[in-house]
Design a protein around this motif. Structure first.
Motif, mmCIF file in Angstrom:
data_model
loop_
_atom_site.group_PDB
_atom_site.id
_atom_site.type_symbol
_atom_site.label_atom_id
_atom_site.label_comp_id
_atom_site.label_asym_id
_atom_site.label_seq_id
_atom_site.Cartn_x
_atom_site.Cartn_y
_atom_site.Cartn_z
ATOM 1 N N TRP A 143 -11.123 14.039 56.251
ATOM 2 C CA TRP A 143 -11.564 12.648 56.112
ATOM 3 C C TRP A 143 -12.991 12.592 55.562
ATOM 4 C CZ3 TRP A 143 -9.291 7.863 57.014
ATOM 5 C CH2 TRP A 143 -10.145 6.769 57.030
ATOM 6 N N ARG A 144 -13.204 11.734 54.591
ATOM 7 C CA ARG A 144 -14.539 11.527 54.024
ATOM 8 C C ARG A 144 -14.831 10.033 53.955
ATOM 9 N NH1 ARG A 144 -14.309 16.140 54.871
ATOM 10 N NH2 ARG A 144 -15.022 17.925 53.639
ATOM 11 N N SER A 145 -16.062 9.666 54.279
ATOM 12 C CA SER A 145 -16.529 8.293 54.152
ATOM 13 C C SER A 145 -17.737 8.279 53.230
ATOM 14 C CB SER A 145 -16.907 7.716 55.523
ATOM 15 O OG SER A 145 -15.801 7.700 56.397
ATOM 16 N N ARG A 146 -18.123 7.085 52.798
ATOM 17 C CA ARG A 146 -19.279 6.989 51.923
ATOM 18 C C ARG A 146 -20.157 5.817 52.352
ATOM 19 N NH1 ARG A 146 -17.445 6.208 46.031
ATOM 20 N NH2 ARG A 146 -19.688 5.965 45.771
ATOM 21 N N LEU A 147 -21.413 5.882 51.966
ATOM 22 C CA LEU A 147 -22.375 4.822 52.246
ATOM 23 C C LEU A 147 -22.766 4.132 50.951
ATOM 24 C CD1 LEU A 147 -24.709 6.774 54.713
ATOM 25 C CD2 LEU A 147 -22.883 5.179 55.319
ATOM 26 N N TYR A 148 -23.296 2.930 51.069
ATOM 27 C CA TYR A 148 -23.828 2.244 49.897
ATOM 28 C C TYR A 148 -25.105 2.921 49.421
ATOM 29 C CZ TYR A 148 -20.771 -1.836 50.532
ATOM 30 O OH TYR A 148 -19.692 -2.684 50.622
ATOM 31 N N ASP A 149 -26.001 3.251 50.396
ATOM 32 C CA ASP A 149 -27.322 3.772 50.068
ATOM 33 C C ASP A 149 -27.808 4.687 51.170
ATOM 34 O OD1 ASP A 149 -29.756 4.177 48.760
ATOM 35 O OD2 ASP A 149 -30.658 2.352 49.593
ATOM 36 N N GLY A 150 -27.172 5.868 51.277
ATOM 37 C CA GLY A 150 -27.508 6.783 52.347
ATOM 38 C C GLY A 150 -28.867 7.429 52.171
ATOM 39 N N VAL A 151 -29.519 7.702 53.300
ATOM 40 C CA VAL A 151 -30.849 8.317 53.264
ATOM 41 C C VAL A 151 -30.770 9.736 52.721
ATOM 42 C CG1 VAL A 151 -32.779 9.112 54.692
ATOM 43 C CG2 VAL A 151 -31.678 6.906 55.189
ATOM 44 N N LEU A 152 -29.762 10.494 53.150
ATOM 45 C CA LEU A 152 -29.652 11.899 52.777
ATOM 46 C C LEU A 152 -28.615 12.142 51.686
ATOM 47 C CD1 LEU A 152 -29.747 13.462 56.366
ATOM 48 C CD2 LEU A 152 -31.651 13.175 54.767
ATOM 49 N N GLY A 153 -28.186 11.089 51.022
ATOM 50 C CA GLY A 153 -27.212 11.247 49.949
ATOM 51 C C GLY A 153 -25.808 10.986 50.380
ATOM 52 N N GLY A 154 -25.621 10.291 51.546
ATOM 53 C CA GLY A 154 -24.286 9.992 52.029
ATOM 54 C C GLY A 154 -23.516 9.105 51.085
ATOM 55 N N ASN A 155 -24.216 8.416 50.162
ATOM 56 C CA ASN A 155 -23.532 7.565 49.206
ATOM 57 C C ASN A 155 -22.739 8.377 48.188
ATOM 58 O OD1 ASN A 155 -26.308 8.282 48.547
ATOM 59 N ND2 ASN A 155 -25.963 7.290 46.574
ATOM 60 N N GLU A 156 -22.911 9.683 48.202
ATOM 61 C CA GLU A 156 -22.194 10.531 47.273
ATOM 62 C C GLU A 156 -20.871 11.041 47.875
ATOM 63 O OE1 GLU A 156 -24.896 13.592 46.292
ATOM 64 O OE2 GLU A 156 -26.326 12.291 45.287
ATOM 65 N N GLN A 157 -20.600 10.657 49.126
ATOM 66 C CA GLN A 157 -19.335 11.088 49.739
ATOM 67 C C GLN A 157 -18.187 10.405 49.027
ATOM 68 O OE1 GLN A 157 -18.921 13.234 52.259
ATOM 69 N NE2 GLN A 157 -21.073 13.647 52.597
ATOM 70 N N THR A 158 -17.041 11.062 49.004
ATOM 71 C CA THR A 158 -15.853 10.472 48.380
ATOM 72 C C THR A 158 -14.715 10.416 49.360
ATOM 73 O OG1 THR A 158 -15.158 12.650 47.584
ATOM 74 C CG2 THR A 158 -16.524 11.304 46.116
ATOM 75 N N ALA A 161 -13.830 -2.337 72.522
ATOM 76 C CA ALA A 161 -14.546 -1.615 71.475
ATOM 77 C C ALA A 161 -14.550 -2.400 70.167
ATOM 78 C CB ALA A 161 -13.916 -0.238 71.260
ATOM 79 N N PHE A 162 -15.560 -2.111 69.342
ATOM 80 C CA PHE A 162 -15.744 -2.776 68.059
ATOM 81 C C PHE A 162 -16.158 -1.739 67.026
ATOM 82 C CE2 PHE A 162 -16.460 -5.631 71.508
ATOM 83 C CZ PHE A 162 -15.810 -6.799 71.141
ATOM 84 N N SER A 163 -15.896 -2.038 65.771
ATOM 85 C CA SER A 163 -16.242 -1.119 64.685
ATOM 86 C C SER A 163 -16.964 -1.861 63.571
ATOM 87 C CB SER A 163 -14.975 -0.458 64.115
ATOM 88 O OG SER A 163 -14.392 0.422 65.050
ATOM 89 N N ILE A 164 -17.947 -1.186 62.982
ATOM 90 C CA ILE A 164 -18.620 -1.692 61.790
ATOM 91 C C ILE A 164 -17.857 -1.178 60.574
ATOM 92 C CG2 ILE A 164 -20.773 -1.815 60.512
ATOM 93 C CD1 ILE A 164 -20.962 -3.033 63.285
ATOM 94 N N VAL A 165 -17.453 -2.086 59.687
ATOM 95 C CA VAL A 165 -16.682 -1.734 58.498
ATOM 96 C C VAL A 165 -17.342 -2.356 57.276
ATOM 97 C CG1 VAL A 165 -14.426 -1.821 57.387
ATOM 98 C CG2 VAL A 165 -14.569 -1.676 59.889
ATOM 99 N N PRO A 166 -17.636 -1.570 56.234
ATOM 100 C CA PRO A 166 -17.536 -0.107 56.196
ATOM 101 C C PRO A 166 -18.586 0.528 57.111
ATOM 102 C CG PRO A 166 -18.619 -0.902 54.220
ATOM 103 C CD PRO A 166 -18.152 -2.118 54.958
ATOM 104 N N PRO A 167 -18.441 1.806 57.439
ATOM 105 C CA PRO A 167 -19.371 2.443 58.375
ATOM 106 C C PRO A 167 -20.795 2.462 57.860
ATOM 107 C CG PRO A 167 -17.978 4.085 57.301
ATOM 108 C CD PRO A 167 -17.411 2.750 56.945
ATOM 109 N N VAL A 168 -21.732 2.384 58.782
ATOM 110 C CA VAL A 168 -23.149 2.488 58.423
ATOM 111 C C VAL A 168 -23.697 3.879 58.743
ATOM 112 C CG1 VAL A 168 -23.631 0.034 58.632
ATOM 113 C CG2 VAL A 168 -23.815 1.489 60.655
ATOM 114 N N VAL A 169 -22.868 4.711 59.364
ATOM 115 C CA VAL A 169 -23.212 6.111 59.640
ATOM 116 C C VAL A 169 -21.988 6.957 59.279
ATOM 117 C CG1 VAL A 169 -24.018 7.799 61.331
ATOM 118 C CG2 VAL A 169 -24.691 5.400 61.563
#
Length: 425
Positions: free
Chosen positions: A410-425, A384-392
């Protein structure tokens, strides 16, 4: 007599000169003892490094020649061309509406796979079979095949010896093991609870035979860990250790989807849950990372939780400039022990490998599905492999169907989420 340095290295010559200097015996005893202690210490350190589970040899084995690309990379011009499944309860129209918006923005297509509800007969049957099997195996596994955890002794199981043969066999995977628990009564099966290859040959004659499932539900069950057959339930256990109907339903829903991948025609398939957000440029990121995968990869986690997925050095790092001008990075790492199943990509062989393990009776439905996959990764049964930081990431803005409230902390965040995922903390 002159001693040539071509015969003895400089340290040896120095030692000879010390001998000639007439040093007392105590001095040489101390020197010899110190050197011996240093050698033993270095040896112990080297053994510790070799035996350490996430050792260097493990991640080094993932490096591949960049000129050798895996089959899924060769066949797909861009990663979002994968066949994609979204696991979703039909009644969660709110989530499907958000997923449809995500699909339109990213210009992708996917197929909804109807998840099962926790109150279905299949889930009830599975819980009963888990209880029956645990009760039988706790008393029938041979003495010595056990594991002590928290001062409690648990019997442990072995994996089928022919599991790799089954994985690499031709044609669809036929029903076996826990598959038989939920098949219609008309199906020809003589043992719903076990598979003859799960124990050593000399104990197979003592395998528990099938018993009719009880008409009432089983008592509360705890989630097992590792290769333990069972776990002790207590009212003091934290909720995440309870083997609930919702967890079984989630496992069953993912398992049916993974089976479709295993018996399908696609080299790789993306599996999503219905509460996710993605990077706007996820396709570009994955294109740049995908070629670093070895040919025999099983699963790639596009998102994870509750683990350090950068524990092993990356196979590849990339940097991309966002429309805002900000730089964003992504890396492909060998996975360590990822939790959560909201976004992953399966190779067809990887799907077959997961099915072969998840349906092994003493392991089947023994814990949450993400914990099961995490254990397979941690015990090196999945590549198995993981993308870091997550893209989803999981959005966690509406009620969870598996846990109370919005799910885990647990909370993750995106750089530029489509639905506002970049606002996760």
């Amino acid at each position: 007599m002159l001693v040539s340095s071509t015969i003895f290295p400089r340290p040896a010559l120095r030692a000879l000169s010390l001998v000639r200097s007439g040093r007392p015996l105590l001095f040489w005893v101390i020197v010899t003892g110190t050197l011996f202690t240093v050698c033993i210490t270095l040896r112990h350190i080297s053994v510790w490094i070799e035996d350490y589970a996430p050792g260097a040899d493990y991640w080094r084995s993932y490096w591949v020649d960049p000129s050798v690309r895996n089959p899924s990379y060769q066949q797909l011009s861009h990663v979002l061309a994968f066949k994609t499944y979204v696991i979703s309860l039909p009644r969660r129209a709110d989530r499907r509406a958000q997923m449809d918006l995500l699909k339109d923005v990213l210009h992708v297509n996917w197929t909804y796979m109807d998840a099962v509800e926790a109150n279905t007969s299949a889930v009830t049957t599975i819980l009963r079979q888990v209880y029956i099997l645990r009760s039988q195996l706790e008393s029938r596994l041979e003495y010595g095949n056990e594991h002590v955890q928290d001062d409690v002794t648990f019997p442990v199981f072995d994996w089928p010896r022919d599991i790799e043969t089954v994985i690499h066999s031709r044609g669809p995977l036929r029903p076996l093991g826990a598959d038989l628990w939920t098949l219609p009564p008309s199906h020809d099966s003589t043992d719903l609870a076990t598979h003859a290859s799960m124990e050593r040959p000399h104990t197979s004659a003592n395998m528990p035979s099938a018993k009719p499932v009880a008409s009432v539900g089983p008592p509360p069950l705890a989630c097992a860990s590792g290769n333990n057959v069972s776990a002790t339930f207590s009212s003091n256990l934290p909720l995440y250790r309870h083997l609930t109907a919702a967890k079984v339903a989630c496992w069953y829903s993912h398992f049916q989807t993974i089976r479709d991948v295993a018996n399908g025609e696609h080299e790789a398939v993306m599996v999503l849950e219905d509460d996710v957000d993605m990077e706007h440029d996820m396709d570009k990121r994955l294109q740049a990372l995908w070629g670093a995968l070895p040919r025999d990869w099983d699963v790639v986690y596009l998102g994870h939780c509750w683990s350090d997925e950068s524990q092993f050095p990356p196979l590849r790092n990339i940097s991309l400039r966002l429309p805002s001008g900000r730089m964003a990075s992504s890396a492909l790492h060998p996975a360590s022990a990822p939790k959560c199943t909201h976004a992953y990509v399966l190779s067809r062989t990887g799907a077959r490998r997961i099915v072969a393990h998840l349906r092994h009776p003493p392991f089947a439905y023994s814990r949450a599905i993400d914990q099961a996959l995490s254990w397979l990764v941690l015990s090196r049964r999945l590549r198995a492999f993981s993308i870091v930081p997550p893209v989803v990431v999981q959005r966690k803005i509406s009620g969870s169907d598996v846990m109370p409230g919005l799910g885990s902390a647990w909370r993750s965040r995106l750089y530029d989420g489509v639905l506002g995922g970049n606002e996760q903390t």
